[in-house]
Design an enzyme around this catalytic site. Structure first.
Site, short mmCIF file in Angstrom:
data_model
loop_
_atom_site.label_atom_id
_atom_site.label_comp_id
_atom_site.label_asym_id
_atom_site.label_seq_id
_atom_site.Cartn_x
_atom_site.Cartn_y
_atom_site.Cartn_z
N HIS A 135 18.83 -23.17 9.81
CA HIS A 135 19.79 -23.93 10.24
C HIS A 135 19.69 -24.99 11.24
CE1 HIS A 135 22.16 -20.69 7.82
NE2 HIS A 135 23.21 -21.52 7.90
N LYS A 139 23.52 -24.25 15.72
CA LYS A 139 24.19 -22.74 15.28
C LYS A 139 23.92 -22.02 16.37
CE LYS A 139 24.90 -20.04 11.19
NZ LYS A 139 26.32 -20.00 11.49
#
Length: 240
Positions: A135, A139
Site C-alpha cells: 500500500h 496507510k
C-alpha cells in the site's frame, strides 16, 4: 439521496466526487477539523452516512450515526476490536451498519476465489501459505484490513493454519500464516496469496490501479443500504 461523509481524506474526497456524479447530494463533510459540527446537523435530512476516517475516530462516528438511525457504510480499518460493540448497538437501535475491509467489486471477487482455493488446499499439507500486501506510505495500519480478511478466511478453511503473523516466515512454525506488509508510493493496493511447496507454487493476486474502485463500491453500497436494517456485509450486497 442525501449523503453525509464522515472522514474527508483522500478516500472521502473521491467518494464525494463519485456520489455527486451519480446525482447524490453531499449534506456534510466531517473530519477532525470540524467534528464539532456533527451534533449541529439535521439528521432528518441525511439518508446515509459513509465513514472513511481514522481508527481512533471510527467508533465515535459510527455510534453517532447508529444512535441517530442513519444507515452507515464503513470502510475504516484498524478499529475492529470494537466491531462487536458497534454491531450490538446497531441491533439495539434498529439501525443499519455495513462494514467491509474493501469495497472494490474486484477485491470481493478475489476474496471469493481465495476462499475457494483455501478450501481445496486444506487437503494438501505439503503447501505452506503466505501473503504479501503493498500500500501507499500514508496507510497507517499494517497489515491492511483486506489482508486480515484474506488471512481470516484462510484460517477458517485451512485447519493447519492457526493464526497470522506480521512480517515473519513459516520456518519453525508451520501453523502460522506470515504476512509481509510493504508501504510504497503510489501503490493503492496489491495483495498476493501464495501456496508454496518443494514442487511448485500456486499464487493468486489482485492489483488495484486507483482508489476509484473502492470509492465507487462504497457509493453503490450506500445506494443499496438506504432502506435496510441490521448488520450487513459485502456477502449480502453481492448475494454470495
Amino acid at each position: 439521496m442525501n449523503i453525509l461523509i464522515l472522514g474527508y481524506g483522500k478516500m472521502g474526497k473521491i467518494i464525494s466526487e463519485i456520489a455527486q456524479e451519480r446525482g447524490h447530494t453531499i449534506v456534510g463533510k466531517i473530519d477532525e477539523s470540524n467534528i464539532n459540527l456533527l451534533d449541529e446537523l439535521d439528521t432528518n435530512k441525511i439518508d446515509v452516512a459513509i465513514e472513511f476516517s481514522q481508527p481512533d475516530a471510527a467508533v465515535k462516528n459510527l455510534s453517532w450515526a447508529i444512535k441517530n438511525q442513519i444507515p452507515v457504510v464503513c470502510g475504516t480499518t484498524g478499529w475492529l476490536g470494537k466491531k462487536p460493540e458497534i454491531e450490538r448497538l446497531t441491533l439495539s437501535n434498529g439501525s443499519a451498519f455495513f462494514y467491509a475491509s474493501n469495497y472494490s467489486i474486484g477485491v470481493n471477487m478475489f476474496f471469493k476465489v481465495s476462499r475457494f482455493l483455501a478450501k481445496m488446499m486444506n487437503d494438501q499439507p505439503d503447501y505452506a501459505v503466505k501473503m504479501e500486501e503493498i500500500h501507499h506510505t500514508e496507510k497507517k495500519d499494517a497489515p491492511s484490513g483486506t489482508a486480515i480478511t484474506l488471512a481470516e478466511d484462510i484460517i477458517d478453511r485451512v485447519n493447519r493454519v492457526k493464526r497470522w503473523d506480521l512480517d515473519t516466515d513459516t520456518d519453525g512454525n508451520e501453523h502460522s500464516l506470515p504476512i509481509t506488509a510493504k508501504r510504497i508510493d503510489p501503490a493503492p493496493g496489491t495483495h498476493i496469496v501464495t501456496y508454496h511447496s518443494e514442487i511448485d507454487d500456486i499464487e493468486i493476486k489482485h492489483t488495484a490501479h486507483s482508489r476509484k474502485g473502492f470509492a465507487l463500491g462504497a457509493v453503490l453500497v450506500a445506494e443499496w443500504i438506504k432502506d435496510k436494517k441490521g448488520v450487513l456485509s459485502m456477502d449480502d450486497f453481492l448475494s454470495f
